[in-house]
Design a protein around this motif. Sequence first.
Motif, PDB file in Angstrom:
ATOM      1  N   ILE A  23       0.850  -1.194   0.000  1.00  0.00           N
ATOM      2  CA  ILE A  23       0.000   0.000   0.000  1.00  0.00           C
ATOM      3  C   ILE A  23       0.888   1.247   0.000  1.00  0.00           C
ATOM      4  O   ILE A  23       1.826   1.363   0.788  1.00  0.00           O
ATOM      5  CB  ILE A  23      -0.916   0.023   1.233  1.00  0.00           C
ATOM      6  N   GLY A  24       0.572   2.187  -0.893  1.00  0.00           N
ATOM      7  CA  GLY A  24       1.378   3.400  -0.982  1.00  0.00           C
ATOM      8  C   GLY A  24       2.752   3.082  -1.576  1.00  0.00           C
ATOM      9  O   GLY A  24       2.917   2.126  -2.319  1.00  0.00           O
ATOM     10  N   GLN A  25       3.732   3.929  -1.247  1.00  0.00           N
ATOM     11  CA  GLN A  25       5.119   3.724  -1.693  1.00  0.00           C
ATOM     12  C   GLN A  25       5.209   3.540  -3.208  1.00  0.00           C
ATOM     13  O   GLN A  25       6.029   2.764  -3.708  1.00  0.00           O
ATOM     14  CB  GLN A  25       5.744   2.491  -0.989  1.00  0.00           C
ATOM     15  N   GLN A  26       4.368   4.263  -3.958  1.00  0.00           N
ATOM     16  CA  GLN A  26       4.345   4.111  -5.417  1.00  0.00           C
ATOM     17  C   GLN A  26       5.703   4.429  -6.046  1.00  0.00           C
ATOM     18  O   GLN A  26       6.188   3.710  -6.913  1.00  0.00           O
ATOM     19  CB  GLN A  26       3.276   5.036  -6.028  1.00  0.00           C
ATOM     20  N   GLU A  27       6.310   5.526  -5.568  1.00  0.00           N
ATOM     21  CA  GLU A  27       7.597   5.937  -6.124  1.00  0.00           C
ATOM     22  C   GLU A  27       8.696   4.946  -5.752  1.00  0.00           C
ATOM     23  O   GLU A  27       9.609   4.688  -6.545  1.00  0.00           O
ATOM     24  CB  GLU A  27       7.960   7.346  -5.622  1.00  0.00           C
ATOM     25  N   ILE A  28       8.605   4.360  -4.552  1.00  0.00           N
ATOM     26  CA  ILE A  28       9.588   3.368  -4.118  1.00  0.00           C
ATOM     27  C   ILE A  28       9.528   2.141  -5.027  1.00  0.00           C
ATOM     28  O   ILE A  28      10.557   1.620  -5.469  1.00  0.00           O
ATOM     29  CB  ILE A  28       9.337   2.935  -2.651  1.00  0.00           C
ATOM     30  N   GLY A  49       9.420  -1.406  10.022  1.00  0.00           N
ATOM     31  CA  GLY A  49       7.974  -1.576   9.884  1.00  0.00           C
ATOM     32  C   GLY A  49       7.347  -0.859   8.715  1.00  0.00           C
ATOM     33  O   GLY A  49       6.120  -0.769   8.618  1.00  0.00           O
ATOM     34  N   LEU A  50       8.149  -0.332   7.786  1.00  0.00           N
ATOM     35  CA  LEU A  50       7.597   0.397   6.644  1.00  0.00           C
ATOM     36  C   LEU A  50       7.401  -0.493   5.414  1.00  0.00           C
ATOM     37  O   LEU A  50       7.122   0.001   4.328  1.00  0.00           O
ATOM     38  CB  LEU A  50       8.498   1.589   6.286  1.00  0.00           C
ATOM     39  N   GLY A  51       7.576  -1.806   5.586  1.00  0.00           N
ATOM     40  CA  GLY A  51       7.265  -2.734   4.488  1.00  0.00           C
ATOM     41  C   GLY A  51       8.415  -3.013   3.552  1.00  0.00           C
ATOM     42  O   GLY A  51       8.197  -3.505   2.436  1.00  0.00           O
ATOM     43  N   LYS A 182      -1.861   9.077   6.478  1.00  0.00           N
ATOM     44  CA  LYS A 182      -2.900   8.463   7.308  1.00  0.00           C
ATOM     45  C   LYS A 182      -3.745   7.488   6.490  1.00  0.00           C
ATOM     46  O   LYS A 182      -4.057   6.382   6.950  1.00  0.00           O
ATOM     47  CB  LYS A 182      -3.786   9.544   7.929  1.00  0.00           C
ATOM     48  N   GLU A 183      -4.118   7.883   5.269  1.00  0.00           N
ATOM     49  CA  GLU A 183      -4.947   7.008   4.434  1.00  0.00           C
ATOM     50  C   GLU A 183      -4.176   5.761   4.008  1.00  0.00           C
ATOM     51  O   GLU A 183      -4.736   4.667   3.947  1.00  0.00           O
ATOM     52  CB  GLU A 183      -5.462   7.775   3.208  1.00  0.00           C
ATOM     53  N   GLU A 184      -2.896   5.947   3.694  1.00  0.00           N
ATOM     54  CA  GLU A 184      -2.073   4.784   3.350  1.00  0.00           C
ATOM     55  C   GLU A 184      -1.910   3.863   4.546  1.00  0.00           C
ATOM     56  O   GLU A 184      -1.947   2.638   4.413  1.00  0.00           O
ATOM     57  CB  GLU A 184      -0.708   5.249   2.831  1.00  0.00           C
ATOM     58  N   LEU A 185      -1.750   4.455   5.732  1.00  0.00           N
ATOM     59  CA  LEU A 185      -1.628   3.664   6.950  1.00  0.00           C
ATOM     60  C   LEU A 185      -2.912   2.877   7.207  1.00  0.00           C
ATOM     61  O   LEU A 185      -2.869   1.714   7.624  1.00  0.00           O
ATOM     62  CB  LEU A 185      -1.314   4.576   8.136  1.00  0.00           C
ATOM     63  N   ARG A 186      -4.063   3.496   6.936  1.00  0.00           N
ATOM     64  CA  ARG A 186      -5.342   2.808   7.074  1.00  0.00           C
ATOM     65  C   ARG A 186      -5.402   1.596   6.134  1.00  0.00           C
ATOM     66  O   ARG A 186      -5.829   0.498   6.509  1.00  0.00           O
ATOM     67  CB  ARG A 186      -6.503   3.761   6.772  1.00  0.00           C
ATOM     68  N   GLY A 187      -4.932   1.804   4.898  1.00  0.00           N
ATOM     69  CA  GLY A 187      -4.924   0.703   3.929  1.00  0.00           C
ATOM     70  C   GLY A 187      -3.993  -0.422   4.341  1.00  0.00           C
ATOM     71  O   GLY A 187      -4.309  -1.607   4.153  1.00  0.00           O
ATOM     72  N   ILE A 188      -2.835  -0.062   4.913  1.00  0.00           N
ATOM     73  CA  ILE A 188      -1.875  -1.070   5.368  1.00  0.00           C
ATOM     74  C   ILE A 188      -2.476  -1.914   6.484  1.00  0.00           C
ATOM     75  O   ILE A 188      -2.386  -3.145   6.491  1.00  0.00           O
ATOM     76  CB  ILE A 188      -0.574  -0.393   5.842  1.00  0.00           C
TER      77      ILE A 188
END
Length: 318
Positions: A23-28, A49-51, A182-188
Motif C-alpha cells: 500500500i502506498g510507496q508508489q515511487e519506491i 515496519g515500513l514494508g 494516514k490514508e495509506e496507513l489505514r490501507g496497510i
Amino acid sequence: MTELEMCQQKVMECENEIKKGIIGQQEIIRQVMLAMLSDGNVLLEGMPGLGKTMLVRTIGKVFDLSFKRIQFTPDLMPSDVTGTNIMVREEGKSEFTFSQGPVFANLVLADEINRATPKTQSALLEAMQEHTVTVGTVSHQLPEPFLVLATQNPIENEGTYPLPEAQLDRFLFKILVEFPSKEELRGIVNLTEGQTQPEIAHIMDAEELVKARSFVSQVPVADAVMDYILDLVMATHEEHSYLREGASPRAAQAIIRTSRARAFMEGRFNVSFDDVKSVACPVLRHRIILSFDAISDGVSEDTVINQIIESKEKNLYA
C-alpha cells in the motif's frame, strides 16, 4: 504488437501486481523496478515496519525469483554470507565440498546491513559487482539475474558500522522509504489485519527479466542528454560550499542505465531530460559527501542535488 511492446506491457503488469501487496510507496516501487531493469543493487533506508522486507518478498513472487534473507548482526561471519568449504567423507576418502551460503539466490535481502562488521559487509562487495563468490582459490558464479536489496535504519546508530564509500558506490540507488500518510496507513492496517491476504501472481520469470534488460540497454541517449548527465556529475566536483567530495564515474553510468529504464517503462524508446532529473537524487545522494557547513546548516544531499539540477537547467534553457 511487437516483442518490445509486449515486454513493456508485461513490465507494467509486474509493477501493478506489486502494488497489490504494497500500500502506498508508489515511487519506491517504481525506483526498485528501475534498478531491476538496470541490473543494479538497491539500498533501502527507512524506519522499521515500513514494508521494506514485504516489498522484496513481493517482487520475488511477481518475478518468480529465488529469494534469500540475511539478517546482518555484529557476530555474522563472511562465510555465513558466501558459504564455505566443508569436508565430506565418502567411501574411505575425504574431500572438500563447497556449501553455498544464502547469497546464492536471485534476490538477496541484506536486512540491516550496517549492523555487521566491515569484514562481513565486504563479503558482499564481489557478489554485488562481479556476481561471483570466491572461496579459497575457486570462484563460484551466482545465479542470474542477481540483485541485492539492503536495508538500514537511518536513526539508530548504536552498534552499527557505517558502510564504506566503496560499498555504497556499488549500490545503483539509495532509496528513502518515507512514513505513509494516514490514508495509506489505514490501507496497510486493513490489508495486514484482514482475514484474507491478496494473492500475488507470477507475471515474469528470470529469462523474461533478462530479455527486458536487453531492450533497456538498447534505448538510445541523445548527445544533448548525454552532455546533461555528464555535466550533472561533473558539477558535484565543482566548488560548492555544501560539498566535500563529488560523485564517482559510476554515478554517470548509473544515471544513464536508470534513465533508459525509466524511458522504457514510460513506453518510450528515447531518454528525456525528465528521465535524468527523476533518477538523479536516488543515484547521487549516497555518492556525494557533504561539507561541515551543510551538516551544521541541516542541508540534505537531495537539497544540494536539486540545487545543481536547477543551475544546470538555467544553462540548458538559456
